[in-house]
Design a protein around this motif. Structure first.
Motif, PDB file in Angstrom:
ATOM      1  N   CYS A  20       0.824  -1.204   0.000  1.00  0.00           N
ATOM      2  CA  CYS A  20       0.000   0.000   0.000  1.00  0.00           C
ATOM      3  C   CYS A  20       0.861   1.256   0.000  1.00  0.00           C
ATOM      4  N   THR A  22      -0.293   4.815   0.452  1.00  0.00           N
ATOM      5  CA  THR A  22      -1.532   5.523   0.754  1.00  0.00           C
ATOM      6  C   THR A  22      -1.228   6.801   1.500  1.00  0.00           C
ATOM      7  N   GLN A  30      -6.664   1.719   7.036  1.00  0.00           N
ATOM      8  CA  GLN A  30      -6.522   0.870   5.852  1.00  0.00           C
ATOM      9  C   GLN A  30      -5.818  -0.440   6.201  1.00  0.00           C
ATOM     10  N   VAL A  33      -8.290  -2.577   8.101  1.00  0.00           N
ATOM     11  CA  VAL A  33      -9.312  -3.132   7.206  1.00  0.00           C
ATOM     12  C   VAL A  33      -8.789  -4.379   6.505  1.00  0.00           C
ATOM     13  N   SER A 195      -9.560   2.488   1.993  1.00  0.00           N
ATOM     14  CA  SER A 195      -9.413   1.097   2.411  1.00  0.00           C
ATOM     15  C   SER A 195     -10.072   0.143   1.423  1.00  0.00           C
TER      16      SER A 195
END
Length: 262
Positions: A20, A22, A30, A33, A195
Motif C-alpha cells: 500500500c 496511501t 486501511q 481493514v 481502504s
C-alpha cells in the motif's frame, strides 16, 4: 465469472500481502481493514524501496490522498514494476481534479496501466475529462452520472473501473454491474474509500478475473457496512463495528444477490 462468495473464499485462502502506498490519514485504518478482511498490509512508499517491494508483493494499491513529489516518485516506481511483472495494481485517484500536482500524478499513473481504478463519481468524471462537481476530496456527482464516463475510461485504459457511492457501479467497458448495500455512515468515517481500494487489490491478488475480484471486494464492503450499521448509533461506533463486521462476513453472508446487471 466467480461470484462474490467464491471470490471471498479465494481471498481468505490466499491471505495476500498488499503493498500500500496511501495517505497519512488512511494508513492505520486501511491496514486494519485489510487485516480484518483476511489480507495483510505493508505500508511502503519511499522510492528507495517501493519498486523493490512491488516486485515481491502479490498486489499493489496506490492512493494519491496526501501527495508530495517524493511520494509520487515512489508511486511511479511501484506501478512501473507492477506493470512489468503483471502484478495487479489499483489506483485510487483521490481528488484528482483539485490541483495541478494531483492532475499530473494521475495522468502519469494512468499511463502505467492500473488493473483497477476505484474512485468516487467526481474523480471518474475528471479522469474521463468531463465536468465534475467535486469539492476537495468529496464527490459532488452521483454514481449514475458517472456510469458512461466509467465505461469510456475502462475501454480506453483497458482496466476495471469501480465508481463507489450509495450504489456502486463496476465495469470493464462492456459488461457492468451495480452493487447495493453499505451504510450512509460509511462516508462519515475517514479512509473508508481508501481502504476499499486496498481491499480491491487484495481480491485481485487472489482472483485472476479482475472484474470478479472488484465485485467481490465491493460486495464484502457492502455486507460489512450493512451489518455494522445495524449495531451502532453513529460514526464513532461504526468504525470499530465495521472492522468486526469485515472479519465476520463469510461466503454464506456476503450476499451474491446484491449484485445486479447494469
Amino acid at each position: 465469472m466467480s461470484s462474490p462468495s467464491q471470490s471471498l473464499a479465494a481471498m481468505r485462502a490466499a491471505a495476500p500481502l498488499v503493498h500500500c502506498i496511501t495517505n497519512y490519514v488512511a494508513m492505520n485504518f486501511q491496514a486494519n481493514v485489510l487485516l480484518a478482511a483476511g489480507a495483510a498490509p505493508a505500508m511502503v512508499h519511499d522510492p528507495e524501496e517501493s519498486g523493490e517491494f512491488a516486485a515481491i508483493a502479490p498486489a499493489v494499491s496506490v492512493n494519491i490522498g496526501t501527495l508530495s513529489p517524493r511520494w509520487v516518485e515512489g508511486m511511479l516506481e511501484a506501478a512501473t514494476v507492477a506493470r512489468k511483472t503483471n502484478t495487479p495494481w489499483v489506483l485510487d485517484p483521490v481528488a484528482c481534479f483539485a490541483t495541478e500536482l494531483r492532475r499530473e500524478a494521475t495522468v502519469k499513473l494512468m499511463k502505467l496501466g492500473p488493473s483497477i481504478l476505484r474512485g468516487n463519481a467526481s474523480e471518474i468524471l475528471a479522469i474521463a475529462r468531463q465536468d465534475s462537481a467535486g469539492s476537495g476530496v468529496d464527490a459532488g456527482d452521483t454514481v449514475a452520472a458517472a456510469e458512461q464516463a466509467a465505461r469510456k475510461v475502462a475501454r480506453d485504459a483497458h482496466c476495471i473501473v469501480a465508481v463507489t457511492g450509495e450504489i456502486d457501479f463496476v465495469t470493464d467497458g462492456q459488461k457492468a454491474v451495480r452493487i447495493s448495500g453499505g451504510s450512509p455512515l460509511m462516508p462519515q468515517v475517514t479512509a473508508t474509500g481508501c481502504s476499499l481500494s486496498a481491499l480491491c487489490a487484495a481480491y485481485a491478488a487472489a482472483v485472476e478475473d479482475r472484474f470478479a475480484a472488484t465485485v467481490g471486494a465491493l460486495s464484502h464492503f457492502a455486507a460489512a457496512g450493512e451489518a455494522a450499521a445495524a449495531k451502532v448509533e453513529g460514526p464513532g461506533g461504526f468504525a470499530s463495528a465495521f472492522l468486526d463486521a469485515l472479519a465476520a462476513v463469510t461466503p454464506e453472508t456476503i450476499g451474491d444477490d446484491r449484485v445486479t446487471p447494469a
